[in-house]
Design a protein around this motif. Structure first.
Motif, PDB file in Angstrom:
ATOM      1  N   PRO A 186       7.976   1.292  -7.655  1.00  0.00           N
ATOM      2  CA  PRO A 186       8.884   1.627  -6.545  1.00  0.00           C
ATOM      3  C   PRO A 186       8.642   0.791  -5.289  1.00  0.00           C
ATOM      4  N   LEU A 187       7.398   0.385  -5.076  1.00  0.00           N
ATOM      5  CA  LEU A 187       7.097  -0.469  -3.917  1.00  0.00           C
ATOM      6  C   LEU A 187       7.815  -1.816  -4.060  1.00  0.00           C
ATOM      7  N   VAL A 188       7.748  -2.390  -5.257  1.00  0.00           N
ATOM      8  CA  VAL A 188       8.409  -3.674  -5.515  1.00  0.00           C
ATOM      9  C   VAL A 188       9.927  -3.513  -5.359  1.00  0.00           C
ATOM     10  N   PRO A 195       0.286   3.733  -9.336  1.00  0.00           N
ATOM     11  CA  PRO A 195       1.544   4.412  -9.691  1.00  0.00           C
ATOM     12  C   PRO A 195       2.707   4.050  -8.760  1.00  0.00           C
ATOM     13  N   PHE A 196       2.381   3.627  -7.532  1.00  0.00           N
ATOM     14  CA  PHE A 196       3.463   3.313  -6.593  1.00  0.00           C
ATOM     15  C   PHE A 196       3.929   1.857  -6.646  1.00  0.00           C
ATOM     16  N   TYR A 197       3.335   1.074  -7.559  1.00  0.00           N
ATOM     17  CA  TYR A 197       3.633  -0.371  -7.606  1.00  0.00           C
ATOM     18  C   TYR A 197       5.114  -0.659  -7.858  1.00  0.00           C
ATOM     19  N   ILE A 232       8.065  -7.043   8.904  1.00  0.00           N
ATOM     20  CA  ILE A 232       8.905  -5.899   9.262  1.00  0.00           C
ATOM     21  C   ILE A 232       9.727  -5.625   8.005  1.00  0.00           C
ATOM     22  N   LYS A 233       9.487  -4.453   7.415  1.00  0.00           N
ATOM     23  CA  LYS A 233      10.014  -4.150   6.084  1.00  0.00           C
ATOM     24  C   LYS A 233      11.499  -3.747   6.131  1.00  0.00           C
ATOM     25  N   PRO A 234      12.155  -3.712   4.952  1.00  0.00           N
ATOM     26  CA  PRO A 234      13.601  -3.455   4.919  1.00  0.00           C
ATOM     27  C   PRO A 234      14.044  -2.153   5.602  1.00  0.00           C
ATOM     28  N   ALA A 290      -2.082   4.218   9.931  1.00  0.00           N
ATOM     29  CA  ALA A 290      -2.323   4.553   8.521  1.00  0.00           C
ATOM     30  C   ALA A 290      -1.065   4.341   7.669  1.00  0.00           C
ATOM     31  N   THR A 291      -1.301   4.094   6.369  1.00  0.00           N
ATOM     32  CA  THR A 291      -0.219   3.807   5.428  1.00  0.00           C
ATOM     33  C   THR A 291       0.861   4.899   5.454  1.00  0.00           C
ATOM     34  N   ASP A 292       0.425   6.150   5.440  1.00  0.00           N
ATOM     35  CA  ASP A 292       1.372   7.264   5.499  1.00  0.00           C
ATOM     36  C   ASP A 292       1.526   7.683   6.969  1.00  0.00           C
ATOM     37  N   ASP A 345       8.036   7.362   5.562  1.00  0.00           N
ATOM     38  CA  ASP A 345       7.056   8.025   4.687  1.00  0.00           C
ATOM     39  C   ASP A 345       6.057   6.988   4.177  1.00  0.00           C
ATOM     40  N   GLY A 346       5.214   7.399   3.232  1.00  0.00           N
ATOM     41  CA  GLY A 346       4.140   6.535   2.754  1.00  0.00           C
ATOM     42  C   GLY A 346       4.591   5.258   2.053  1.00  0.00           C
ATOM     43  N   ARG A 347       5.820   5.202   1.608  1.00  0.00           N
ATOM     44  CA  ARG A 347       6.325   3.953   1.028  1.00  0.00           C
ATOM     45  C   ARG A 347       7.166   3.188   2.047  1.00  0.00           C
ATOM     46  N   PHE A 359       3.336 -10.703  -4.432  1.00  0.00           N
ATOM     47  CA  PHE A 359       2.751 -10.397  -3.121  1.00  0.00           C
ATOM     48  C   PHE A 359       1.842  -9.169  -3.210  1.00  0.00           C
ATOM     49  N   TYR A 360       2.283  -8.158  -3.964  1.00  0.00           N
ATOM     50  CA  TYR A 360       1.517  -6.902  -4.070  1.00  0.00           C
ATOM     51  C   TYR A 360       0.702  -6.810  -5.357  1.00  0.00           C
ATOM     52  N   MET A 361       0.351  -7.947  -5.913  1.00  0.00           N
ATOM     53  CA  MET A 361      -0.386  -8.018  -7.180  1.00  0.00           C
ATOM     54  C   MET A 361      -1.620  -7.101  -7.224  1.00  0.00           C
ATOM     55  N   GLU A 362      -2.311  -6.969  -6.076  1.00  0.00           N
ATOM     56  CA  GLU A 362      -3.536  -6.142  -6.045  1.00  0.00           C
ATOM     57  C   GLU A 362      -3.241  -4.680  -6.416  1.00  0.00           C
ATOM     58  N   HIS A 363      -1.968  -4.264  -6.301  1.00  0.00           N
ATOM     59  CA  HIS A 363      -1.613  -2.869  -6.579  1.00  0.00           C
ATOM     60  C   HIS A 363      -0.959  -2.684  -7.951  1.00  0.00           C
ATOM     61  N   LYS A 364      -1.037  -3.718  -8.768  1.00  0.00           N
ATOM     62  CA  LYS A 364      -0.362  -3.756 -10.070  1.00  0.00           C
ATOM     63  C   LYS A 364      -0.550  -2.473 -10.898  1.00  0.00           C
ATOM     64  N   LEU A 380      -4.149  -5.897  14.708  1.00  0.00           N
ATOM     65  CA  LEU A 380      -2.814  -5.579  14.162  1.00  0.00           C
ATOM     66  C   LEU A 380      -2.882  -4.356  13.245  1.00  0.00           C
ATOM     67  N   ARG A 381      -3.952  -4.271  12.437  1.00  0.00           N
ATOM     68  CA  ARG A 381      -4.125  -3.090  11.577  1.00  0.00           C
ATOM     69  C   ARG A 381      -4.229  -1.827  12.425  1.00  0.00           C
ATOM     70  N   LYS A 382      -4.956  -1.941  13.532  1.00  0.00           N
ATOM     71  CA  LYS A 382      -5.147  -0.773  14.398  1.00  0.00           C
ATOM     72  C   LYS A 382      -3.804  -0.283  14.960  1.00  0.00           C
ATOM     73  N   LEU A 404       2.610   1.779  15.262  1.00  0.00           N
ATOM     74  CA  LEU A 404       3.944   1.363  14.808  1.00  0.00           C
ATOM     75  C   LEU A 404       4.463   2.269  13.696  1.00  0.00           C
ATOM     76  N   ARG A 405       3.566   2.634  12.778  1.00  0.00           N
ATOM     77  CA  ARG A 405       4.021   3.473  11.666  1.00  0.00           C
ATOM     78  C   ARG A 405       4.347   4.890  12.131  1.00  0.00           C
ATOM     79  N   LYS A 406       3.612   5.390  13.098  1.00  0.00           N
ATOM     80  CA  LYS A 406       3.932   6.723  13.626  1.00  0.00           C
ATOM     81  C   LYS A 406       5.335   6.706  14.216  1.00  0.00           C
TER      82      LYS A 406
HETATM   83  P1  GDP Z   1      -1.189  -0.763   3.602  1.00  0.00           P
HETATM   84  O1  GDP Z   1      -2.227  -1.855   3.566  1.00  0.00           O
HETATM   85  O2  GDP Z   1      -1.466   0.272   4.660  1.00  0.00           O
HETATM   86  O3  GDP Z   1       0.227  -1.309   3.723  1.00  0.00           O
HETATM   87  O4  GDP Z   1      -1.264   0.051   2.240  1.00  0.00           O
HETATM   88  P2  GDP Z   1      -1.593  -0.421   0.741  1.00  0.00           P
HETATM   89  O5  GDP Z   1      -2.020  -1.860   0.697  1.00  0.00           O
HETATM   90  O6  GDP Z   1      -2.500   0.599   0.145  1.00  0.00           O
HETATM   91  O7  GDP Z   1      -0.186  -0.269   0.010  1.00  0.00           O
HETATM   92  C1  GDP Z   1       0.829  -1.238   0.119  1.00  0.00           C
HETATM   93  C2  GDP Z   1       2.153  -0.540   0.323  1.00  0.00           C
HETATM   94  O8  GDP Z   1       2.464   0.262  -0.825  1.00  0.00           O
HETATM   95  C3  GDP Z   1       2.188   0.468   1.482  1.00  0.00           C
HETATM   96  O9  GDP Z   1       2.369  -0.129   2.739  1.00  0.00           O
HETATM   97  C4  GDP Z   1       3.346   1.355   1.086  1.00  0.00           C
HETATM   98  O10 GDP Z   1       4.601   0.728   1.338  1.00  0.00           O
HETATM   99  C5  GDP Z   1       3.144   1.452  -0.423  1.00  0.00           C
HETATM  100  N1  GDP Z   1       2.270   2.587  -0.774  1.00  0.00           N
HETATM  101  C6  GDP Z   1       0.929   2.675  -0.637  1.00  0.00           C
HETATM  102  N2  GDP Z   1       0.432   3.852  -1.056  1.00  0.00           N
HETATM  103  C7  GDP Z   1       1.500   4.556  -1.464  1.00  0.00           C
HETATM  104  C8  GDP Z   1       1.660   5.853  -2.005  1.00  0.00           C
HETATM  105  O11 GDP Z   1       0.701   6.610  -2.212  1.00  0.00           O
HETATM  106  N3  GDP Z   1       2.912   6.230  -2.319  1.00  0.00           N
HETATM  107  C9  GDP Z   1       3.981   5.424  -2.113  1.00  0.00           C
HETATM  108  N4  GDP Z   1       5.172   5.869  -2.443  1.00  0.00           N
HETATM  109  N5  GDP Z   1       3.877   4.184  -1.611  1.00  0.00           N
HETATM  110  C10 GDP Z   1       2.663   3.748  -1.274  1.00  0.00           C
END
Ligand code: GDP
Ligand code: MG
Length: 157
Positions: free
Chosen positions: A60-62, A56-58, A8-10, A90-92, A108-110, A48-53, A84-86, A101-103
């Motif tokens: 601000p996500l960190v 572009p959102f890495y 459960i995120k901040p 979706a991310t956004d 927003d997407g972050r 934790f989020y190394m896969e997204h290194k 749980l994914r279901k 839960l996300r709805k």
């Molecule tokens: P998840 O598996 O649905 O959580 O999504 P990802 O693994 O692709 O991304 C990890 C996290 O990075 C997301 O849950 C968001 O908090 C953030 N994130 C992902 N994609 C974006 C994006 O396009 N823009 C922004 N601002 N944040 C994003």
């Protein structure tokens, strides 16, 4: 029984959605077998989020994930990872299905309220990332008296 990592995120914590989210999770049949509140250091959030290194959102996500505490849980259920994914959606949140839960709780997407492991492999890595073996509780089959007036309804999504 299958295990997955749930955060459960901040943003959700700061809006006091913790109770509601955990209530939904439990009513959907997940057992919480480990749980803690942690404020991630920048370094820990980066790892934790190394896969997204390279994304572009890495950065601000960190920043976001280390800005305030999270609640991190290990959840157990049949088909835990996929289910749980279901229900996470979706991310956004604009693309998330009604009732997810996300709805309901994401901004927003972050700032999207919750994290759920995306595969069995990630679940294993992410559980080990946050928890020692001794912090994960395997429940003994023990019967406690039932509250007859309040049977827990388990829904399937
Ligand atoms: P998840 O598996 O649905 O959580 O999504 P990802 O693994 O692709 O991304 C990890 C996290 O990075 C997301 O849950 C968001 O908090 C953030 N994130 C992902 N994609 C974006 C994006 O396009 N823009 C922004 N601002 N944040 C994003
Ligand atoms: Mg992901």
């Amino acid at each position: 029984m299958e295990k997955t990592l749930f955060i459960i995120k901040p943003d959700a914590l700061s809006k006091n959605f913790l109770g509601e989210i955990l209530d939904e999770i439990q009513k959907k049949g997940f057992k919480i077998i480990a749980m803690k509140m942690v404020k991630l250091s920048k370094k820990k959030a980066q790892n934790f989020y190394m896969e997204h290194k390279e994304k572009p959102f890495y950065k601000p996500l960190v920043e976001f994930m280390s800005s305030n505490p999270c609640v991190v849980c290990v959840l157990e259920r049949k088909n835990a990872v996929k289910f749980l994914r279901k229900i996470t959606g979706a991310t956004d949140p604009r693309n998330a299905k009604k009732g997810t839960l996300r709805k309901k709780y994401a901004q927003d997407g972050r700032h999207n309220a919750v994290h759920a492991s995306d595969s069995l492999k990630s679940a294993k890595r992410e559980i080990n990332f946050f928890f020692k073996k001794s912090e994960i509780f395997l429940w003994k089959k023990k019967r406690y008296p039932t509250l007859l007036h309040r049977k827990l309804k388990i829904s399937d999504g």
